[in-house]
Design an enzyme around this catalytic site. Structure first.
Site, PDB file in Angstrom:
ATOM      1  N   ASP A  75      84.329  23.773 -58.665  1.00 46.08           N
ATOM      2  CA  ASP A  75      84.057  22.980 -59.876  1.00 46.08           C
ATOM      3  C   ASP A  75      83.062  23.704 -60.783  1.00 46.08           C
ATOM      4  OD1 ASP A  75      85.125  19.923 -59.446  1.00 46.08           O
ATOM      5  OD2 ASP A  75      84.498  20.776 -57.541  1.00 46.08           O
ATOM      6  N   THR A 111      88.978  16.759 -56.757  1.00 49.30           N
ATOM      7  CA  THR A 111      87.996  17.484 -55.936  1.00 49.30           C
ATOM      8  C   THR A 111      87.970  16.973 -54.496  1.00 49.30           C
ATOM      9  OG1 THR A 111      86.595  17.963 -57.855  1.00 49.30           O
ATOM     10  CG2 THR A 111      85.550  18.078 -55.692  1.00 49.30           C
TER      11      THR A 111
END
Length: 308
Positions: free
Chosen positions: A51, A122
């Site tokens: 990320d 995620t």
């Protein structure tokens, strides 16, 4: 120097190459074996090394080429030097050959807002559900999502060692959507795709009202829209706050470019100007075909609980 009237197509062409680079970063982090997981607000709200690196890559690469853009990313990262290896300065020559839709030909760079989700899905990424993961770059003008790029880093990852890994889907309103095979869900079937990790009574009540034949619970907003355009699901139903503008901007464009529709639960279009609140507080309802059926089935009790 390319002429300014072509700024949208230059931006899309650059974002395409940047998204491909992002997909490579996502795969490299997995291959290295250390995801660097940080818990943000809860056990289901996670951030990984991917990320952080992908957002730095996308935002820095775009801002170097297009310094007047407004770029809004999911991750709240401290300012600092960006590793040169994260910068992508290429662009898709194929996209540059495409005509810019006339309604966007006079757009100025400073009028555009880019919404970035570096790793959509995620939680699934950390759990090895790699086909749920996407990289999302959405482009908005006057509050409306007009162009989008979705990279699937692990597309084809279960197709064997000789398969080409990853793909990039892109689209512009008025031009079309590319990089996939459009397919409709089976006629007469109500196959609902919804959240895997953020369900609640509102979500389940709303889905039940659709008379579903099947309910798919998967991660990632980008992944769910891909299910719609590839015929694996009929509608995406998420009757809850939770997903944000960076989750929906790019996928919405791809869906709209092929004749689908994405709104909040009340049927209102989502707004993407730079001042807007990030949360899609009235949920998401989307379908490739028969949107009106699904919109008509949303219970009033659900609507009254979700304030736009």
């Amino acid at each position: 120097m390319a002429s300014s009237h072509n700024v949208l197509m230059r931006l899309v062409a650059s974002a395409y190459s940047i998204a491909q680079k992002a997909g490579t970063i996502v795969r490299c982090v997995i291959a290295e074996g250390d995801l660097g997981i940080v818990q943000k607000t809860s056990a289901t709200d996670l951030q990984t090394k991917a990320d952080r690196m992908v957002q730095m890559s996308i935002c820095s690469s775009l801002s170097r080429k297009f310094p007047k853009l407004t770029i809004i990313g999911e991750e709240d990262l401290p300012p600092g030097e960006v590793d040169q290896e994260l910068i992508e300065d290429g662009q898709s020559e194929e996209i540059l050959k495409q005509p810019c839709p006339s309604q966007y030909s006079a757009i100025k760079e400073e009028d555009l807002v880019v919404w970035v989700d570096p790793v959509d899905g995620t939680k699934e990424y950390t759990e090895g559900l790699l086909d749920n993961v996407t990289v999302l770059i959405g482009i908005a003008y006057e509050g409306k999502a007009i162009a989008g790029i979705i990279n699937q880093p692990y597309y084809n990852y279960q197709a064997g060692p000789d398969a080409v890994l990853g793909r990039t889907i892109w689209g512009v309103l008025g031009l079309g959507a590319f990089g996939f095979q459009l397919k409709e869900a089976p006629a007469g079937k109500h196959i609902i795709t919804t959240t895997r990790s953020h369900s609640n009574k509102l979500v389940t009540d709303c889905i039940a009202a659709m008379n579903p034949d099947n309910v798919l619970r998967v991660g990632g907003a980008g992944n769910k829209i891909i299910q719609l355009i590839e015929g694996k699901a009929s509608a995406y139903v998420f009757a809850s706050p939770g997903c944000k503008k960076w989750d929906t901007c790019a996928p919405e464009v791809i869906l709209h470019a092929v004749g689908g529709k994405l709104t909040d639960i009340h049927g209102n279009p989502l707004q993407y100007d730079k001042e807007v609140k990030h949360m899609n507080s009235a949920g998401v309802l989307a379908a490739l075909r028969n949107y009106e059926y699904y919109a008509s089935r949303v219970p009033e009790s659900v609507k009254s609980a979700l304030i736009p």
